[in-house]
Every structure is written in structure tokens, then in C-alpha cells.
Design a protein around this motif. Structure first.
Motif, PDB file in Angstrom:
ATOM      1  N   PHE A  85       0.792  -1.234   0.000  1.00  0.00           N
ATOM      2  CA  PHE A  85       0.000   0.000   0.000  1.00  0.00           C
ATOM      3  C   PHE A  85       0.821   1.279   0.000  1.00  0.00           C
ATOM      4  O   PHE A  85       0.261   2.375  -0.028  1.00  0.00           O
ATOM      5  CB  PHE A  85      -0.948   0.024   1.213  1.00  0.00           C
ATOM      6  CG  PHE A  85      -1.750  -1.229   1.377  1.00  0.00           C
ATOM      7  CD1 PHE A  85      -2.530  -1.708   0.339  1.00  0.00           C
ATOM      8  CD2 PHE A  85      -1.726  -1.937   2.563  1.00  0.00           C
ATOM      9  CE1 PHE A  85      -3.276  -2.867   0.483  1.00  0.00           C
ATOM     10  CE2 PHE A  85      -2.462  -3.105   2.721  1.00  0.00           C
ATOM     11  CZ  PHE A  85      -3.232  -3.573   1.677  1.00  0.00           C
ATOM     12  N   GLY A  86       2.148   1.168   0.061  1.00  0.00           N
ATOM     13  CA  GLY A  86       2.962   2.371   0.089  1.00  0.00           C
ATOM     14  C   GLY A  86       3.018   2.987   1.472  1.00  0.00           C
ATOM     15  O   GLY A  86       2.856   2.305   2.495  1.00  0.00           O
ATOM     16  N   ARG A  87       3.207   4.290   1.528  1.00  0.00           N
ATOM     17  CA  ARG A  87       3.414   4.980   2.798  1.00  0.00           C
ATOM     18  C   ARG A  87       2.284   4.792   3.815  1.00  0.00           C
ATOM     19  O   ARG A  87       2.547   4.708   5.020  1.00  0.00           O
ATOM     20  CB  ARG A  87       3.634   6.485   2.550  1.00  0.00           C
ATOM     21  CG  ARG A  87       4.967   6.800   1.885  1.00  0.00           C
ATOM     22  CD  ARG A  87       6.130   6.233   2.653  1.00  0.00           C
ATOM     23  NE  ARG A  87       7.423   6.580   2.054  1.00  0.00           N
ATOM     24  CZ  ARG A  87       8.574   6.027   2.385  1.00  0.00           C
ATOM     25  NH1 ARG A  87       8.606   5.076   3.278  1.00  0.00           N
ATOM     26  NH2 ARG A  87       9.689   6.400   1.787  1.00  0.00           N
ATOM     27  N   PRO A  88       0.986   4.753   3.426  1.00  0.00           N
ATOM     28  CA  PRO A  88      -0.053   4.509   4.436  1.00  0.00           C
ATOM     29  C   PRO A  88       0.162   3.209   5.203  1.00  0.00           C
ATOM     30  O   PRO A  88      -0.257   3.086   6.357  1.00  0.00           O
ATOM     31  CB  PRO A  88      -1.345   4.460   3.606  1.00  0.00           C
ATOM     32  CG  PRO A  88      -1.053   5.309   2.423  1.00  0.00           C
ATOM     33  CD  PRO A  88       0.402   5.074   2.111  1.00  0.00           C
ATOM     34  N   GLY A  89       0.830   2.238   4.585  1.00  0.00           N
ATOM     35  CA  GLY A  89       1.107   0.982   5.260  1.00  0.00           C
ATOM     36  C   GLY A  89       2.074   1.121   6.422  1.00  0.00           C
ATOM     37  O   GLY A  89       2.179   0.214   7.260  1.00  0.00           O
ATOM     38  N   GLU A  90       2.820   2.243   6.495  1.00  0.00           N
ATOM     39  CA  GLU A  90       3.748   2.480   7.595  1.00  0.00           C
ATOM     40  C   GLU A  90       3.048   2.392   8.950  1.00  0.00           C
ATOM     41  O   GLU A  90       3.647   2.007   9.949  1.00  0.00           O
ATOM     42  CB  GLU A  90       4.393   3.865   7.456  1.00  0.00           C
ATOM     43  CG  GLU A  90       5.365   4.012   6.307  1.00  0.00           C
ATOM     44  CD  GLU A  90       6.783   3.678   6.717  1.00  0.00           C
ATOM     45  OE1 GLU A  90       6.964   3.083   7.797  1.00  0.00           O
ATOM     46  OE2 GLU A  90       7.701   4.000   5.944  1.00  0.00           O
TER      47      GLU A  90
END
Length: 335
Positions: A85-90
Motif C-alpha cells: 500500500f505504500g506509505r499509508p502501510g507504515e
């Protein structure tokens, strides 16, 4: 943004300016030394265990004896979410740790912020080493990388100093610093002021874990070990390409330094700039053919990000999580 634009322009120019030799691309994959690829999995998987150990130190102010098993599971699922998911997955990882260890989500978001600061510090130090080696090794730098060398040293020095000062101030003068920041932010609208107040309070809580000299040493030690393991993975992958892409240990460290800098660059419509910067460095700094550089960058990305996804998905399913749950967690935790 300017760096991202330059890198993206270069990559698109290179791709369109020449006919991509798919035969060479395929041949480089066929010539891979597979035993080294398998060995490369050992250090890169070790980084997840190291991250879990580091988070256990950051968790001590609110949970003195956390479950390493829970931390490792949440870490693997969290990095799987980042890949998908990219950065939101952080934000999946701190949320899962909060749930599994029964502590507050804000406290784990604070731990995540502190972890990111240490990761940035280590990445900048590796990049600084790369800059130093390039300047003393006589390597010819292409025009697209000239801007990196021109401003890179100053950016690294100033950023490292700023991060160290920030950590020291909040470590030794947390409440006075918190009070001064909140006083300086009174001009903000009420809802923004309250949000900043929560963010600063969370950060102060996260820095609590570094108040002890022993804890601070452990966080630094685990951060350094993590980057040694990453370097080990890169070196193993370089051995897998021996004969097509020839890099010695110093070359690998230089390459990793530039890639770690590029990983922080967000390219609109592409995401992280790691793969693109890897190709740029290999072609312009080491004179590697564009097709071979593309293959190497692709394999680096697969091993450092994608390899953990099957394990992460299996653990997520075991915990009753699916694609929709992970995406929703990332959105809610980041809001």
C-alpha cells in the motif's frame, strides 16, 4: 520534489532514448548465481528480527516486558503492508503492536517516529560514507548525479546535526521544549493546534525510551546492526550478479549509500525512488549497461521489499486480517 523530478526525468529520458535490449535483460537473469540469492535472504530477514528487538526497547516505558513474538509478527505484517500500500502501510505496524501488546496507539506512533529518526540518521551516515568514497576513489560522476554530490554533503551534515540536536533537547529538556513549542503554535486554528499538541506529546513520550543511557545505546546498536545486515544482503546480491555487474565491497557500500538516499525521495506516480536511483547510480557511477542496471535494481527491490510479502500475508491471515483490513488500518492510523 526537485530531486524527484530530476530522477524521474532522467529515467524516462533513458528509457525512451534507446531501444531497451530485452535479450540482454533476460540473459542477465538467466546468469544469476542462485545460491547467492538464497544466502541474501538470511541477512534481509534478520533485519526484521533486529527491528523487533529495537522496538522492544522503545516499548519499555509503557510495557517493560513486551512479547518479542508479537513484535516480530507485527513488524513482518507491517512491512508487507508498506510493500502493498505504500506509505499509508507504515502505520499498520504501530497499530498492530498497540493492539497485540495492549498499549495505546499514540504511544506506538511515537515509538515509530523515534525509530524513523534513527533510521534516517543511519541512512545519512551511509550516504555520507558513499560521498566520501566517491570523492577519493576517482570514480567519474555523470551529469545527473552532479547535483547529489554538489549539495549532498551539506544536506547530510545539516540534517544529522538537526536530528541529533532534536533528540538531545527532547531527551534532556522534554517539558520545557514541549511548552515552548506549544506557545509558538498558538497562532494555529484550534483544531490544528490540538492536533499538533497530540503529535508533540506523542513524540515526547517516544523519546522517553532513550532517557536511559543503556536504552539509547541499544537503539543505536540495533540500528547499526540493521544496516550491517542490509549491506550483507546487498553484497550477496552483488555476488549473484558477478560476471555481469561487478561490484566489490566498497562499491556495494557506495551503491547502498546512494540508494538509501534515493529511498527517501518520493516520485509522483511511482512512489519510492529506490529502483530508479539504483539504476541511475549503476549506469552513471559504475558504467553498467542500462538493461543490466535495471535487472540489478529489480532484484534488489524484490529481495529488500517483496520477499517478505508471502510470510507477512500468511501471518496476517493467521491473525484474521485480510487485504481490506490492512488497508483500512493504514488509513485510520494515519488520519
Amino acid at each position: 520534489m526537485a530531486a524527484a523530478a530530476i530522477i524521474l526525468w532522467w529515467f524516462r529520458y533513458e528509457w525512451s532514448a534507446r531501444a531497451f535490449d530485452w535479450h540482454l535483460f533476460g540473459a542477465s537473469l538467466a546468469k544469476l548465481r542462485w545460491p547467492w540469492l538464497l544466502v541474501a535472504l538470511v541477512p534481509i530477514f534478520g533485519t526484521y528480527y533486529g527491528r523487533a528487538l529495537r522496538w522492544a526497547v522503545l516499548l519499555k516505558p509503557v510495557k517493560p516486558e513486551p512479547s518479542l513474538r508479537n513484535l516480530l509478527s507485527a513488524t513482518i505484517i507491517g512491512f508487507t503492508a508498506i510493500t502493498l500500500f505504500g506509505r499509508p502501510g507504515e502505520f499498520v505496524r504501530p497499530y498492530l503492536i498497540a493492539v497485540k501488546e495492549r498499549v495505546s496507539v499514540p504511544s506506538q506512533l511515537a515509538a515509530w517516529v523515534v525509530e524513523r529518526i534513527f533510521d534516517i540518521l543511519m541512512a545519512l551516515l551511509v550516504f555520507a560514507y558513499a560521498l566520501t568514497r566517491v570523492r577519493t576513489s576517482g570514480l567519474t560522476v555523470g551529469p545527473t548525479l552532479a547535483w547529489v554530490l554538489a549539495v549532498g554533503g551539506k544536506v547530510v551534515a545539516l540534517t544529522c546535526i538537526a536530528l541529533f540536536v532534536l533528540l538531545l533537547l527532547f531527551r534532556h529538556f522534554a517539558e520545557p521544549m514541549r511548552g515552548r513549542l506549544m506557545s509558538a503554535l498558538h497562532f494555529l486554528p484550534e483544531h490544528q493546534f490540538l492536533r499538533m499538541e497530540r503529535l508533540i506529546a506523542n513524540f515526547v513520550q517516544g523519546v522517553e525510551s532513550t532517557r536511559s543511557d543503556g536504552s539509547l545505546f541499544l537503539v543505536f546498536a540495533y540500528s547499526a546492526i540493521e544496516w550491517v545486515l542490509i549491506a550483507g544482503c546487498y553484497w550477496c546480491l552483488a555476488q549473484a550478479f558477478a560476471g555481469t555487474v561487478n561490484l566489490n565491497l566498497v562499491d556495494v557500500l557506495i551503491f547502498m549509500g546512494f540508494v538509501s538516499f534515493g529511498a527517501a525521495v518520493q516520485i509522483p506516480g511511482v512512489g519510492g525512488g529506490m529502483q530508479v536511483v539504483a539504476v541511475l547510480v549503476l549506469t552513471e557511477l559504475f558504467g553498467v549497461r542500462f538493461e543490466l542496471a535495471t535487472t540489478f535494481a529489480l532484484v534488489i527491490w524484490i529481495f529488500t521489499f517483496v520477499a517478505i510479502v508471502p510470510i507477512g500475508l500468511a501471518l496476517a491471515l493467521k491473525d484474521g486480517l485480510n487485504w481490506h483490513n490492512l488497508r483500512q488500518i493504514g488509513r485510520e492510523a494515519s488520519s
